[in-house]
Design a protein around this motif. Structure first.
Motif, PDB file in Angstrom:
ATOM      1  N   LYS A  31       4.881   2.487   3.473  1.00 33.50           N
ATOM      2  CA  LYS A  31       3.791   3.464   3.582  1.00 33.50           C
ATOM      3  C   LYS A  31       3.145   3.528   4.965  1.00 33.50           C
ATOM      4  O   LYS A  31       2.069   4.068   5.110  1.00 33.50           O
ATOM      5  CB  LYS A  31       2.729   3.147   2.523  1.00 33.50           C
ATOM      6  CG  LYS A  31       3.258   3.422   1.108  1.00 33.50           C
ATOM      7  CD  LYS A  31       2.158   3.457   0.093  1.00 33.50           C
ATOM      8  CE  LYS A  31       1.451   2.113   0.000  1.00 33.50           C
ATOM      9  NZ  LYS A  31       0.405   2.103  -1.019  1.00 33.50           N
ATOM     10  N   VAL A  32       3.803   2.989   5.964  1.00 37.76           N
ATOM     11  CA  VAL A  32       3.227   2.976   7.308  1.00 37.76           C
ATOM     12  C   VAL A  32       3.371   4.369   7.934  1.00 37.76           C
ATOM     13  O   VAL A  32       4.394   5.037   7.765  1.00 37.76           O
ATOM     14  CB  VAL A  32       3.956   1.932   8.184  1.00 37.76           C
ATOM     15  CG1 VAL A  32       3.388   1.936   9.594  1.00 37.76           C
ATOM     16  CG2 VAL A  32       3.841   0.559   7.560  1.00 37.76           C
ATOM     17  N   LYS A  33       2.354   4.809   8.633  1.00 42.22           N
ATOM     18  CA  LYS A  33       2.390   6.101   9.314  1.00 42.22           C
ATOM     19  C   LYS A  33       3.582   6.169  10.268  1.00 42.22           C
ATOM     20  O   LYS A  33       3.885   5.199  10.963  1.00 42.22           O
ATOM     21  CB  LYS A  33       1.095   6.291  10.090  1.00 42.22           C
ATOM     22  CG  LYS A  33       1.004   7.633  10.739  1.00 42.22           C
ATOM     23  CD  LYS A  33      -0.425   7.952  11.083  1.00 42.22           C
ATOM     24  CE  LYS A  33      -0.546   9.417  11.386  1.00 42.22           C
ATOM     25  NZ  LYS A  33      -1.848   9.793  11.854  1.00 42.22           N
ATOM     26  N   THR A  34       4.281   7.292  10.266  1.00 44.49           N
ATOM     27  CA  THR A  34       5.515   7.399  11.047  1.00 44.49           C
ATOM     28  C   THR A  34       5.477   8.619  11.954  1.00 44.49           C
ATOM     29  O   THR A  34       5.114   9.706  11.527  1.00 44.49           O
ATOM     30  CB  THR A  34       6.721   7.517  10.088  1.00 44.49           C
ATOM     31  OG1 THR A  34       6.727   6.384   9.228  1.00 44.49           O
ATOM     32  CG2 THR A  34       8.031   7.584  10.846  1.00 44.49           C
ATOM     33  N   ILE A  35       5.840   8.415  13.234  1.00 46.33           N
ATOM     34  CA  ILE A  35       5.996   9.561  14.118  1.00 46.33           C
ATOM     35  C   ILE A  35       7.441   9.582  14.612  1.00 46.33           C
ATOM     36  O   ILE A  35       8.116   8.558  14.613  1.00 46.33           O
ATOM     37  CB  ILE A  35       5.020   9.536  15.323  1.00 46.33           C
ATOM     38  CG1 ILE A  35       5.152   8.248  16.128  1.00 46.33           C
ATOM     39  CG2 ILE A  35       3.604   9.720  14.867  1.00 46.33           C
ATOM     40  CD1 ILE A  35       4.240   8.197  17.358  1.00 46.33           C
ATOM     41  N   GLU A  36       7.911  10.754  14.988  1.00 45.44           N
ATOM     42  CA  GLU A  36       9.297  10.857  15.434  1.00 45.44           C
ATOM     43  C   GLU A  36       9.293  11.107  16.934  1.00 45.44           C
ATOM     44  O   GLU A  36       8.513  11.914  17.435  1.00 45.44           O
ATOM     45  CB  GLU A  36      10.000  11.973  14.667  1.00 45.44           C
ATOM     46  CG  GLU A  36       9.961  11.655  13.182  1.00 45.44           C
ATOM     47  CD  GLU A  36      10.683  12.649  12.302  1.00 45.44           C
ATOM     48  OE1 GLU A  36      11.470  13.460  12.835  1.00 45.44           O
ATOM     49  OE2 GLU A  36      10.444  12.618  11.080  1.00 45.44           O
ATOM     50  N   TYR A  37      10.147  10.381  17.627  1.00 42.85           N
ATOM     51  CA  TYR A  37      10.109  10.438  19.088  1.00 42.85           C
ATOM     52  C   TYR A  37      11.028  11.518  19.639  1.00 42.85           C
ATOM     53  O   TYR A  37      12.223  11.530  19.381  1.00 42.85           O
ATOM     54  CB  TYR A  37      10.503   9.088  19.669  1.00 42.85           C
ATOM     55  CG  TYR A  37      10.605   9.108  21.176  1.00 42.85           C
ATOM     56  CD1 TYR A  37       9.507   9.469  21.950  1.00 42.85           C
ATOM     57  CD2 TYR A  37      11.794   8.788  21.812  1.00 42.85           C
ATOM     58  CE1 TYR A  37       9.593   9.501  23.329  1.00 42.85           C
ATOM     59  CE2 TYR A  37      11.893   8.811  23.192  1.00 42.85           C
ATOM     60  CZ  TYR A  37      10.782   9.171  23.941  1.00 42.85           C
ATOM     61  OH  TYR A  37      10.877   9.210  25.297  1.00 42.85           O
TER      62      TYR A  37
END
Ligand SMILES: Nc1nc2c(ncn2[C@@H]2O[C@H](COP(=O)(O)OP(=O)(O)OP(=O)(O)O)[C@@H](O)[C@H]2O)c(=O)[nH]1
Ligand SMILES: [Mg+2]
Length: 277
Positions: A181-187
């Motif tokens: 459930k950790v916040k995820t960003i895409e690079y």
């Protein structure tokens, strides 16, 4: 959502989505299996649940094993937040780690160059953040030798940066990280990645100052919506007791230098001058 799913099943499904430990997930999945509708059209659902049960059993087993012997990859948390770089092989994880932290990691065109977590520190405007490159994710990652250990590093981080080369890889990564459930960003290469990381951590930078002096460096990292009281507690255990008022310069105040009480909510880049008894 299966056809004719009862209220019990829906409850179990929500419990599964909201739980964060392997143990809780397993309990919720067993509950889902017990209460799922058992007719022809629910075959896919049932086998999906059974697959997840097998996965979480395996993760739990490894978790217990690694608690016995101290894991050879145990990582001490450091800095105001931990960011993990997670991706497929050759997706530029080490290149990104180097760009963020200047750490001299091995970067190479052959696959699986990075074999253990690489840990480095990122300085964001005076705030120290921990950045960890996790070795490349592969399909059925939880079954690989160190997969469960690496997954638990990911699970306890504050932000995931996902790197991949194409949509198939992206889908595989999201499948393997299912339930985390950790916040995820895409690079994406063109973005200003340091600012993007900061924006997604949910933290603010607060500067302190003494009367008649300039603001002090480095700033203090605090959770969003922190109050003057939270700041005072963080600086010294006696400061709340001795507090008279504070003056603020910055976004949280209409008139710079106005006095505020302990309950005042701070904003990014505020400068705070504490007046004590
Ligand atoms: N064109 C291009 N090549 C890149 C980029 N980032 C990395 N590479 C190249 O891709 C290859 C793999 O880069 P790494 O940073 O080692 O990738 P990694 O994800 O750490 O790979 P493993 O640790 O082996 O799983 C190297 O040859 C890099 O020079 C990029 O943004 N553009
Ligand atoms: Mg690498």
């Amino acid at each position: 959502m299966p056809i004719n799913a009862g209220i019990e099943f829906q409850k179990a499904e929500r419990k599964y989505a909201e739980s964060s430990t392997n143990q809780e997930k397993l309990i919720a999945l067993n509950e889902m299996l017990r209460t799922a509708p058992k007719h022809k059209s629910s075959q896919v659902l049932l086998s999906d649940i059974k697959g997840k049960i097998a996965k979480y059993k395996e993760l739990l087993k490894k978790e217990k094993q690694s608690k016995k012997g101290s894991s050879k990859f145990s990582i001490k948390k450091d800095g105001s937040a931990t960011i993990v770089i997670v991706g497929t092989t050759n997706s530029g994880k080490s290149t990104l780690l180097k760009k963020l932290t200047n750490k001299n990691v091995e970067i190479a065109s052959y696959p699986f160059t990075t074999k253990k977590p690489e840990i480095a520190a990122l300085d964001y405007k005076g705030i120290k953040l921990q950045v960890i490159e996790i070795p490349a994710i592969v399909k059925y990652f939880y079954k690989t030798q160190n997969g469960p250990t690496f997954l638990s590093i990911i699970r306890t981080s504050d932000l995931i940066i996902l790197t991949y080369k194409n949509d198939n890889e992206r889908k595989m990564l999201l499948d393997e990280l299912e339930g985390i459930k950790v916040k995820t960003i895409e690079y994406k290469i063109q973005e200003n990645i340091k600012d993007l990381i900061w924006k997604n951590l949910g933290l603010i930078k607060i500067y302190t100052k003494s009367p008649g002096k300039e603001k002090e460096y480095p700033p203090v990292a605090m959770k969003k919506n922190s109050t003057v009281k939270n700041l005072a507690e963080k600086i010294h255990k006696d400061f709340v007791k001795k507090f008279r008022f504070a003056r603020i310069w910055g976004k949280s105040i209409k008139f710079n230098g106005s006095p505020v009480s302990l309950s005042h909510i701070l904003e990014d880049d505020d400068i705070v001058e504490l007046h004590l008894k």
